[in-house]
Scaffold this motif. Sequence first.
Motif, PDB file in Angstrom:
ATOM      1  N   MET A   1       0.848  -1.198   0.000  1.00  0.00           N
ATOM      2  CA  MET A   1       0.000   0.000   0.000  1.00  0.00           C
ATOM      3  C   MET A   1       0.883   1.249   0.000  1.00  0.00           C
ATOM      4  SD  MET A   1      -2.919   1.216   2.713  1.00  0.00           S
ATOM      5  CE  MET A   1      -2.012   0.449   4.026  1.00  0.00           C
ATOM      6  N   ALA A   2       0.703   2.074  -1.038  1.00  0.00           N
ATOM      7  CA  ALA A   2       1.529   3.283  -1.153  1.00  0.00           C
ATOM      8  C   ALA A   2       0.715   4.501  -0.746  1.00  0.00           C
ATOM      9  CB  ALA A   2       2.020   3.438  -2.582  1.00  0.00           C
ATOM     10  N   PHE A   3       1.313   5.398  -0.027  1.00  0.00           N
ATOM     11  CA  PHE A   3       0.638   6.644   0.347  1.00  0.00           C
ATOM     12  C   PHE A   3       1.668   7.712   0.670  1.00  0.00           C
ATOM     13  CE2 PHE A   3       1.251   6.268   4.964  1.00  0.00           C
ATOM     14  CZ  PHE A   3       1.552   4.911   5.072  1.00  0.00           C
ATOM     15  N   ARG A   4       1.156   8.916   0.873  1.00  0.00           N
ATOM     16  CA  ARG A   4       2.049  10.076   1.022  1.00  0.00           C
ATOM     17  C   ARG A   4       2.012  10.596   2.456  1.00  0.00           C
ATOM     18  NH1 ARG A   4       2.927  14.933  -3.200  1.00  0.00           N
ATOM     19  NH2 ARG A   4       4.271  13.289  -4.007  1.00  0.00           N
ATOM     20  N   ILE A   5       3.187  10.782   3.009  1.00  0.00           N
ATOM     21  CA  ILE A   5       3.300  11.305   4.371  1.00  0.00           C
ATOM     22  C   ILE A   5       3.942  12.688   4.319  1.00  0.00           C
ATOM     23  CG2 ILE A   5       4.486  11.014   6.591  1.00  0.00           C
ATOM     24  CD1 ILE A   5       4.151   8.090   6.383  1.00  0.00           C
ATOM     25  N   LEU A   6       3.411  13.583   5.123  1.00  0.00           N
ATOM     26  CA  LEU A   6       4.005  14.915   5.247  1.00  0.00           C
ATOM     27  C   LEU A   6       4.323  15.130   6.717  1.00  0.00           C
ATOM     28  CD1 LEU A   6       2.669  18.228   3.711  1.00  0.00           C
ATOM     29  CD2 LEU A   6       3.315  18.110   6.118  1.00  0.00           C
ATOM     30  N   THR A   7       5.551  15.476   7.022  1.00  0.00           N
ATOM     31  CA  THR A   7       5.854  15.842   8.403  1.00  0.00           C
ATOM     32  C   THR A   7       6.151  17.335   8.438  1.00  0.00           C
ATOM     33  OG1 THR A   7       7.506  15.637  10.155  1.00  0.00           O
ATOM     34  CG2 THR A   7       8.019  14.545   8.094  1.00  0.00           C
ATOM     35  N   ALA A   8       5.406  18.042   9.290  1.00  0.00           N
ATOM     36  CA  ALA A   8       5.428  19.508   9.299  1.00  0.00           C
ATOM     37  C   ALA A   8       6.228  19.988  10.493  1.00  0.00           C
ATOM     38  CB  ALA A   8       4.001  20.036   9.374  1.00  0.00           C
ATOM     39  N   GLN A   9       7.378  20.598  10.245  1.00  0.00           N
ATOM     40  CA  GLN A   9       8.106  21.156  11.394  1.00  0.00           C
ATOM     41  C   GLN A   9       7.837  22.650  11.430  1.00  0.00           C
ATOM     42  OE1 GLN A   9      12.175  19.723  10.469  1.00  0.00           O
ATOM     43  NE2 GLN A   9      12.720  21.860  10.057  1.00  0.00           N
ATOM     44  N   ILE A  10       7.099  23.066  12.448  1.00  0.00           N
ATOM     45  CA  ILE A  10       6.711  24.479  12.528  1.00  0.00           C
ATOM     46  C   ILE A  10       7.056  25.031  13.898  1.00  0.00           C
ATOM     47  CG2 ILE A  10       4.926  24.287  10.762  1.00  0.00           C
ATOM     48  CD1 ILE A  10       2.848  24.076  12.918  1.00  0.00           C
ATOM     49  N   LYS A  11       7.077  26.375  13.962  1.00  0.00           N
ATOM     50  CA  LYS A  11       7.396  27.078  15.215  1.00  0.00           C
ATOM     51  C   LYS A  11       6.087  27.492  15.859  1.00  0.00           C
ATOM     52  CE  LYS A  11      11.475  29.332  13.236  1.00  0.00           C
ATOM     53  NZ  LYS A  11      12.110  30.598  12.847  1.00  0.00           N
ATOM     54  N   PRO A  12       5.721  26.890  16.950  1.00  0.00           N
ATOM     55  CA  PRO A  12       4.482  27.343  17.598  1.00  0.00           C
ATOM     56  C   PRO A  12       4.716  28.675  18.294  1.00  0.00           C
ATOM     57  CG  PRO A  12       5.504  25.558  18.834  1.00  0.00           C
ATOM     58  CD  PRO A  12       6.385  25.796  17.649  1.00  0.00           C
ATOM     59  N   LYS A  13       3.621  29.389  18.535  1.00  0.00           N
ATOM     60  CA  LYS A  13       3.698  30.607  19.339  1.00  0.00           C
ATOM     61  C   LYS A  13       3.452  30.205  20.785  1.00  0.00           C
ATOM     62  CE  LYS A  13       1.816  35.281  19.400  1.00  0.00           C
ATOM     63  NZ  LYS A  13       0.764  36.134  18.804  1.00  0.00           N
ATOM     64  N   LYS A  14       4.368  30.601  21.639  1.00  0.00           N
ATOM     65  CA  LYS A  14       4.355  30.098  23.017  1.00  0.00           C
ATOM     66  C   LYS A  14       3.013  30.336  23.703  1.00  0.00           C
ATOM     67  CE  LYS A  14       7.292  28.717  26.385  1.00  0.00           C
ATOM     68  NZ  LYS A  14       8.725  28.638  26.259  1.00  0.00           N
ATOM     69  N   GLY A  15       2.431  29.276  24.146  1.00  0.00           N
ATOM     70  CA  GLY A  15       1.221  29.376  24.961  1.00  0.00           C
ATOM     71  C   GLY A  15      -0.031  29.809  24.223  1.00  0.00           C
ATOM     72  N   ASP A  16       0.030  29.944  22.888  1.00  0.00           N
ATOM     73  CA  ASP A  16      -1.116  30.494  22.155  1.00  0.00           C
ATOM     74  C   ASP A  16      -1.797  29.390  21.338  1.00  0.00           C
ATOM     75  OD1 ASP A  16      -2.927  31.922  20.635  1.00  0.00           O
ATOM     76  OD2 ASP A  16      -1.551  33.623  20.374  1.00  0.00           O
ATOM     77  N   TYR A  17      -2.689  28.702  21.970  1.00  0.00           N
ATOM     78  CA  TYR A  17      -3.346  27.533  21.367  1.00  0.00           C
ATOM     79  C   TYR A  17      -4.049  27.888  20.069  1.00  0.00           C
ATOM     80  CZ  TYR A  17      -6.846  23.753  20.980  1.00  0.00           C
ATOM     81  OH  TYR A  17      -7.646  22.737  20.535  1.00  0.00           O
ATOM     82  N   ARG A  18      -4.794  29.013  20.078  1.00  0.00           N
ATOM     83  CA  ARG A  18      -5.578  29.336  18.884  1.00  0.00           C
ATOM     84  C   ARG A  18      -4.689  29.689  17.697  1.00  0.00           C
ATOM     85  NH1 ARG A  18     -11.025  32.031  19.928  1.00  0.00           N
ATOM     86  NH2 ARG A  18     -10.016  33.982  19.375  1.00  0.00           N
ATOM     87  N   HIS A  19      -3.640  30.404  17.992  1.00  0.00           N
ATOM     88  CA  HIS A  19      -2.690  30.748  16.925  1.00  0.00           C
ATOM     89  C   HIS A  19      -2.084  29.463  16.330  1.00  0.00           C
ATOM     90  CE1 HIS A  19       0.519  33.131  14.925  1.00  0.00           C
ATOM     91  NE2 HIS A  19       1.261  32.058  15.171  1.00  0.00           N
TER      92      HIS A  19
END
Lengths: 302, 315
Positions: A1-19
């Motif tokens: 079974m072949a499929f596509r994986i994306l791993t996202a390395q992002i910078k969260p904003k400290k303590g800001d869940y909605r952002h």
Amino acid sequence: MAFRILTAQIKPKKGDYRHNLCKIGDVISQAESMDSPPDVIVFPETVLSGYFLEGGVREVSKTPEELFKDIHRIYLERTQGDTGKLDMITGFYELDDGKYYNSAMYLSLGKGKPGEDQSGIVHVHRKFFLPTYGVFDEKRFVARGRTIRTFDTRFGRVAVLICEDVWHSITSSIAALKGAQIIYILSASPGREFSGEQVGNISKWATLLPAIAEEHSVFVVYSGLVGFEGGKGFTGSSCIIDPWGKTVAIGSAMDECLVVADIDLDDVAIVRAGSPLLTDLEANVGDLAMEMDFIARGPHRI
Amino acid sequence: MLGISQWRWTSSQEALIEFEITIIENFHMSIYPVIFAPPFDPECERNLQINAPLVADWLVAFLKDEICRRRGFEKAVVGLSGGVDSSLTAYLCALALGKENVYGIRMPYRTSSSESLEHAQLVADTLGISCRKIEITDAVEGYLKFEPDANSRRRGNVMARERMIILFDQSERLTALPIGTGNKTERLFGYFTWHADDSPPVNPLGDLYKTQVWQLSRHIGVPEVIVNKPASADLIVGQTDEGDFGISYPKADRILFYLLRGYSSDRLIRMGFNESDVQLVKRKVDTTHWKRHMPTTAMLSVTSINDYYLRPVDY
């Protein structure tokens, strides 16, 4: 079974869940706009809040249900059409049954109502090994997970582990013995030791992750946080490693980016046919369990 | 099926079904750089690349061990065709045993190309090994005069077998071990005469694809004129291996790499390999397994050799 994986390395904003939820939405939007959108997106440890929160854990933690609801909503907002599916793994500080955990949720997203199209929470892993030394202070603020589970997804049987969990080879061994064909590893790894060719902890991961993939003939998908938090910089280097132990794609050490690879789960059987180490391990589990039991009872200390 | 049941799915989920849509204000829309795994390229030869200096050292050590230590010989005899496989084998033998201990034998038939003969001589002269020419024409004709209708395939097999008669007799005469020259691609294609080209007891190149033989030959210094010419069994005038196969060596080797690793034909085609190429290569491998084995023996006892009675080759 072949499929596509994306791993996202992002910078969260400290303590800001909605952002940070919006940033997840941005990744979903960008992923959906790709010619061939990914089937699975993996975000790093504590991506919804940042990692070093100390007592702030209490203020940003979410229940799995709350987090699923928010991510499902943003998924519906950011994707077009009535059909479509996306699996996602994301790190978050969890509040559940009166305790806080450093957790990772595997969720399945669809366009129908939750439950009807198999949308929902598939699994929550709670970090098993909580680093509490030097710069780390996790045991002071969160409780320890008690289990290492594997679970079935649309894309094979998998396990999710978090950071120090895999610095102990026994956790990935347990995951592989329980049938995982992909081990998703979420991390927030602060850069330290700058005397070698690479930052010290990047070298450590570069040794560790291919070794796990190769020993058990599993895919390893690693998602690492980036950005600085109070002078401590996380080292990204998100990557996808095949069951031969070859890194097929890797992100940068400092910048936000999305790392994408197409994988074929058939490779697991191909590699295991040539290198049946996992089968050998399975055959010896009984004796190993007795050794572990002996160690746990502690007579060797006398 | 999802293992949703593994996660508790309690009444609190009911609330999710009619959740309230509150648009979260979008602070800014980020676009992230994307790093794709390099797309698969069926033309890429990286998987076939060898560390030629390391392989050369390894094969020299192998030849020393197998010829001298294990079998107690000091000398080797190699049939020199003028092609790249036997040239490389002669180079490796000279490195392993010293030029004075390697005998090259050129065994032309009357239709063999003069270029083949010259290239074989070039190798012998460059290496400084002794070289002798023994014509096989009379021996081959001696039999084939009774079989005037033999087609070119049969005639080629007779030539290949005659060469082995000579090589093994020279082995006895010189107390020199015959060294095989077959490469992995031709072995997998069954492109050899059974129990002829493949019969020498020691073979340094048998696990190297043809494209890897070329790499190693360039490293070790086999004359370019030999490495660069089209490979040919030279059993028929104008013959080339690739013409016989219907596929080039580089294409075949790239497909063989994945087939032997365990990839299905369907997957190779999905990966971008040409469908007819894949089928051609797979058919050649699948129809020649027998050529890579000893003869099939009827098993009658519980001491059947190589079924029950098992001893390693170096025991």
